[in-house]
Design an enzyme around this catalytic site. Structure first.
Site, short mmCIF file in Angstrom:
data_model
loop_
_atom_site.label_atom_id
_atom_site.label_comp_id
_atom_site.label_asym_id
_atom_site.label_seq_id
_atom_site.Cartn_x
_atom_site.Cartn_y
_atom_site.Cartn_z
CE LYS A 194 -7.24 47.39 32.03
NZ LYS A 194 -5.99 47.89 32.61
CE1 TYR A 249 -9.19 35.22 22.33
CE2 TYR A 249 -8.67 33.11 23.34
CZ TYR A 249 -8.29 34.38 22.97
OH TYR A 249 -7.02 34.81 23.24
CG ASP A 290 -4.69 32.48 24.58
OD1 ASP A 290 -3.76 31.66 24.66
OD2 ASP A 290 -5.17 32.87 23.51
CG ASP A 305 -3.05 46.58 33.74
OD1 ASP A 305 -3.78 45.94 34.52
OD2 ASP A 305 -3.09 47.82 33.66
CG ASP A 345 1.35 31.45 25.32
OD1 ASP A 345 1.05 30.30 25.72
OD2 ASP A 345 1.34 31.78 24.13
#
Ligand code: NAD
Length: 358
Positions: free
Chosen positions: A192, A143, A248, A224, A252
């Site tokens: 990852k 970001y 992020d 994942d 959620d």
């Protein structure tokens, strides 16, 4: 009497409605537990764009830096969606976190037992007291990395860059280890590392740090798999520490496990005591102005403020207990309504919580 200075950034959409209720709740808890809160209101997001042309005015930053804590409602809305990225309300959000040096976002995904039915997962999967804490890196990664548009042999292309240095990784993982020490001493580092070089550095760094926290059981998981495990067996998690973009998305997902985005608080912390507290949901423009928004995530964010920035543990507990109490009695806002419970407006919910603080 102790006094704390709190900056209110009400923002857009439902932001002002929910912050107004949270302020009354804070005042009630403060009056019972013997301290005083002084508030200053400042602009952020769409409200700031309308007034000043930019999403994060300089005097908002100055006032926040001087304060003991910042309470933020939410920013964003249809009106500002066509503005260029750096002038959108969300740019103000990223900017204030960065300006205050808040690099850690603590997001509890907790299920209040009266809301167990609201979870889309089976009761045997969520268990009795699901309580996960996601520690998300906030001011680095993709970001904030280099980005741009380019010409890829005649084909328009774009890129964003994920980059972390060891110091950034260390300071966020330290928050993760410290949080785990206060809880069930389990830390899962999510990355990852099978694909990304930045994740391999992350994993090396957190492994190295684990020596300093012998009581914490450290594990690793690919993002994942973590997305899958959160719905398959969420009870296995205590604290998850991860990068900005993975955090992020995972937070959620975790929020949906707990049933409602309107229930989830968050704290953004830096090295000192100053923190920024906000619900994890957005400005909900679809219900703004209707007086039906759930104020509980914002109210629970105030409890986190009392705990992490003021060390007013009893007042923090009192707010959390009051929320649990109100839910126990069957009071709900529309988003968490189930048959047989009573639907309240935003204001009525605020009043019920205030009445339950003791
Ligand atoms: P959202 O969280 O605002 O809304 C998603 C859904 O959840 C909507 O149906 C909304 O009505 C509902 N909802 C959210 N909070 C609620 C509450 N307290 N009570 C009852 N229902 C609630 O996400 P979105 O629709 O993707 O985004 C709307 C705007 O908010 C966008 O401009 C987005 O960029 C912005 N946003 C801001 C923040 C922030 O300020 N921290 C976070 C996420 C999104």
């Amino acid at each position: 009497m102790k006094e704390y200075n709190v900056v209110l950034l009400k923002g857009d959409g439902i932001g002002p409605e929910i912050v107004d209720q949270a302020v009354k709740v804070m005042d009630k808890a403060a009056s019972i537990y013997g301290f005083k809160l002084n508030y200053t209101e400042k602009l952020l997001g769409g409200a700031a764009i309308d007034e000043t042309g930019i999403p994060l005015p300089e005097d908002t930053i100055i006032e926040c830096k001087k304060s003991d804590a910042v309470l933020l409602g939410a920013v964003g809305g249809y009106k500002w969606e066509t503005l260029p990225g750096n002038l959108r309300p969300e740019a103000g959000l990223l900017g204030i976190r960065s300006a205050l040096g808040l690099f850690a976002n603590l997001r509890p995904a907790k299920i209040f037992s009266p809301l167990r039915d609201a979870s889309p997962l089976r009761q045997d999967i969520i268990g009795e007291n699901l309580d996960i804490l996601i520690v998300r890196e906030l001011t680095g990664g993709i970001y904030f990395g280099e980005r741009g548009r380019l010409d890829d042999n005649g084909i328009p292309a774009a890129y964003d860059t994920e980059k972390y240095n060891v110091e950034q990784i260390r300071r966020i993982c330290k928050k993760g280890f410290e949080a785990a020490m206060k809880r069930n001493k389990k830390l899962c580092s999510v990355d990852k590392a099978n694909v990304l070089e930045s994740s391999r550095l992350w994993r090396e760094t957190v492994t190295e740090m684990a020596k300093d926290y012998p009581d914490v059981e450290l594990s690793y998981m690919y993002v994942d798999n973590c997305a899958m495990q959160l719905v398959r067996n969420p009870k296995q998690f205590d604290v998850i520490v991860t990068s900005n973009i993975f955090g992020d998305i995972l937070s959620d997902e975790a929020s949906m496990i707990s049933g409602s985005i309107g229930m989830l608080a968050s704290a953004s912390l830096g090295d000192g005591k100053l923190g920024l507290y906000e619900p994890i949901h957005g400005s909900a423009p679809d219900i703004a102005g209707q007086g039906i928004a759930n104020p509980l995530a914002t109210i629970l964010s105030c409890a986190m403020m009392f705990r992490y920035s003021f060390d007013e543990t009893k007042a923090a507990d009192a707010i959390e207990n009051a929320v649990a109490n109100v839910l126990e009695k069957g009071y709900r806002t529309k988003d968490i309504y189930t048959e047989g419970t009573n639907v309240l407006s935003t204001k009525e919910m605020g009043i019920k919580v205030i009445e339950s603080i003791e």
